[in-house]
Motif scaffolding. Structure first.
Motif, PDB file in Angstrom:
ATOM      1  N   ASN A  42      -6.095  -1.254   7.847  1.00 45.08           N
ATOM      2  CA  ASN A  42      -6.442   0.175   7.887  1.00 45.08           C
ATOM      3  C   ASN A  42      -5.925   0.919   6.658  1.00 45.08           C
ATOM      4  OD1 ASN A  42      -7.725  -0.111  10.376  1.00 45.08           O
ATOM      5  ND2 ASN A  42      -5.826   0.222  11.518  1.00 45.08           N
ATOM      6  N   ASN A  43      -4.624   0.874   6.442  1.00 44.72           N
ATOM      7  CA  ASN A  43      -3.970   1.436   5.254  1.00 44.72           C
ATOM      8  C   ASN A  43      -4.431   2.855   4.934  1.00 44.72           C
ATOM      9  OD1 ASN A  43      -2.174   1.450   3.159  1.00 44.72           O
ATOM     10  ND2 ASN A  43      -3.410   0.182   1.786  1.00 44.72           N
ATOM     11  N   ARG A  44      -4.319   3.727   5.892  1.00 42.91           N
ATOM     12  CA  ARG A  44      -4.712   5.125   5.681  1.00 42.91           C
ATOM     13  C   ARG A  44      -3.767   5.854   4.733  1.00 42.91           C
ATOM     14  NH1 ARG A  44      -5.315   4.324  11.317  1.00 42.91           N
ATOM     15  NH2 ARG A  44      -7.522   4.281  11.955  1.00 42.91           N
ATOM     16  N   SER A  45      -2.536   5.355   4.608  1.00 46.97           N
ATOM     17  CA  SER A  45      -1.538   6.028   3.776  1.00 46.97           C
ATOM     18  C   SER A  45      -1.550   5.555   2.322  1.00 46.97           C
ATOM     19  CB  SER A  45      -0.142   5.809   4.361  1.00 46.97           C
ATOM     20  OG  SER A  45       0.186   4.420   4.357  1.00 46.97           O
ATOM     21  N   GLY A  46      -2.346   4.549   2.003  1.00 47.39           N
ATOM     22  CA  GLY A  46      -2.378   4.028   0.631  1.00 47.39           C
ATOM     23  C   GLY A  46      -1.143   3.223   0.278  1.00 47.39           C
ATOM     24  N   LYS A  47      -0.544   2.602   1.263  1.00 49.95           N
ATOM     25  CA  LYS A  47       0.655   1.785   1.069  1.00 49.95           C
ATOM     26  C   LYS A  47       0.315   0.537   0.247  1.00 49.95           C
ATOM     27  CE  LYS A  47       4.117  -0.699   3.885  1.00 49.95           C
ATOM     28  NZ  LYS A  47       4.584  -0.961   5.281  1.00 49.95           N
ATOM     29  N   LEU A  48       1.262   0.084  -0.564  1.00 49.45           N
ATOM     30  CA  LEU A  48       1.044  -1.115  -1.367  1.00 49.45           C
ATOM     31  C   LEU A  48       1.448  -2.348  -0.566  1.00 49.45           C
ATOM     32  CD1 LEU A  48       0.246  -2.283  -4.158  1.00 49.45           C
ATOM     33  CD2 LEU A  48       2.679  -2.174  -4.754  1.00 49.45           C
ATOM     34  N   TYR A  49       0.475  -3.220  -0.331  1.00 56.45           N
ATOM     35  CA  TYR A  49       0.721  -4.480   0.374  1.00 56.45           C
ATOM     36  C   TYR A  49       0.543  -5.636  -0.603  1.00 56.45           C
ATOM     37  CZ  TYR A  49       0.181  -1.888   4.795  1.00 56.45           C
ATOM     38  OH  TYR A  49       0.320  -1.007   5.828  1.00 56.45           O
ATOM     39  N   GLU A  50       1.274  -6.714  -0.348  1.00 53.75           N
ATOM     40  CA  GLU A  50       1.110  -7.930  -1.147  1.00 53.75           C
ATOM     41  C   GLU A  50       0.557  -9.026  -0.244  1.00 53.75           C
ATOM     42  OE1 GLU A  50       4.791  -8.882  -3.041  1.00 53.75           O
ATOM     43  OE2 GLU A  50       4.643  -7.219  -4.458  1.00 53.75           O
ATOM     44  N   ILE A  51      -0.598  -9.546  -0.613  1.00 53.12           N
ATOM     45  CA  ILE A  51      -1.278 -10.559   0.185  1.00 53.12           C
ATOM     46  C   ILE A  51      -1.242 -11.890  -0.573  1.00 53.12           C
ATOM     47  CG2 ILE A  51      -3.480 -11.248   1.224  1.00 53.12           C
ATOM     48  CD1 ILE A  51      -4.122  -8.301   1.586  1.00 53.12           C
ATOM     49  N   LYS A  52      -0.813 -12.936   0.122  1.00 48.62           N
ATOM     50  CA  LYS A  52      -0.721 -14.252  -0.480  1.00 48.62           C
ATOM     51  C   LYS A  52      -2.069 -14.979  -0.371  1.00 48.62           C
ATOM     52  CE  LYS A  52       4.190 -14.811   0.588  1.00 48.62           C
ATOM     53  NZ  LYS A  52       5.190 -15.580   1.371  1.00 48.62           N
TER      54      LYS A  52
END
Length: 300
Positions: A286-296
């Motif tokens: 969803n990431n409505r807040s624009g958070k930075l995620y790291e996906i492997k």
């Protein structure tokens, strides 16, 4: 006279034939052995230098010796489970070891994580989840994002950082890594209350609930067996052990509407991507807040 000799000759031949036939028949019968001739359950000799994070185990005390012996026996002779834990340890210890060093936690606490979860992504009957088996409330208190879309209790790096913070606070409170490990199972308040009530300051002097009584000894048993597997009858080649495929990281600060399609863009499958990022709990981010995620992403 000749007839008598012929009769005796024939009788002798028949007798020898019967004897020869019985000998062949017996030689073809399977040899039945008693179980004890091929399998032994041996009593184990306890090492004198058992310790958790450098804190000695007082095995000269009869009840401590018996409790340690119990866990060592259970984890040695439950062979299938023991071998699986050895194989999984080879998969995840290389990830955990530098993280524990980074966050200031003794290396022995990788065995606590193994004792907690067995390194499988299953939720316990009380709702604890992830490698370190955090409850939702505890995870949120320490800053992990936990909802139906993202559950960072399954994020190895982030959950290990939280586990280190929790355990170091317990160590500061009790002055002992052994008590910190016990408190990870029973809670800081639960351990503190029992120590105060009983007027003791050591895990090994306290009377605790059965699960917590066994908890530290199970960690110690896993440490001993996995550190010296052949001494406890576990035989394997390096190629038999599990390993994690190599990955690279993709940073994302937007929503992902379909993770299966996202995976295809990087030449992998939904299944493979989720195996490396089990903190993603749905087929979307969803990431409505624009958070930075790291996906492997697994390397092909």
């Amino acid at each position: 006279m000749n007839k008598s000799i012929r009769f005796l000759s024939i009788l002798t031949i028949v007798f020898v034939g019967i004897l020869f036939t019985n000998t062949i028949s017996k030689s073809n019968e399977p040899t039945i052995k008693n179980v004890a001739e091929s399998y032994e359950v041996k009593a184990l000799k306890l090492p004198n230098d058992l310790n958790l994070a450098g804190e000695r185990v007082p095995i000269e005390k009869p009840d401590i010796r018996e409790r340690m012996d119990r866990e060592l026996l259970v984890n040695t002779y439950w062979q299938s489970n023991g071998l699986l834990l050895i194989k999984r340890a080879n998969k995840y210890f290389p990830i955990l070891e530098p993280l524990l060093e980074k966050y200031g936690l003794p290396d022995d606490f990788k065995f606590l994580a193994l004792a907690e979860s067995g390194f499988i992504d299953e939720t316990s009957h009380v709702g604890a989840a992830g490698m370190w088996h955090f409850m939702k409330q505890t995870g949120r208190e320490y800053g992990l994002e936990i909802n139906s879309n993202v559950d960072e209790r399954y994020h190895i790096e982030k959950s290990t950082k939280v586990a280190a913070e929790y355990l170091k606070k317990s160590k500061e409170r009790f002055g002992s890594w052994t008590l910190a490990a016990a408190a990870y199972n029973a809670g800081n308040y639960g351990i503190s209350k029992r120590l105060d009530t009983q007027g003791v300051t050591s895990y090994y002097d306290a009377l605790l609930p059965d699960e917590t009584e066994r908890y530290v000894f199970r960690i110690l048993a896993l440490k001993e067996i996995i550190s010296n597997p052949k001494e406890y009858g576990f035989v394997f080649d390096q190629e038999d052990l599990y390993t994690l495929p190599e990955t690279y990281t993709v940073k994302v600060d937007t929503a992902i509407s379909n993770i299966a399609l996202f995976a295809k863009k990087f030449g992998t499958t939904y299944k493979e991507l989720k195996l490396h990022n089990s903190w993603l709990r749905e087929n979307k981010l969803n990431n409505r807040s624009g958070k930075l995620y790291e996906i492997k992403i697994p390397v092909k």
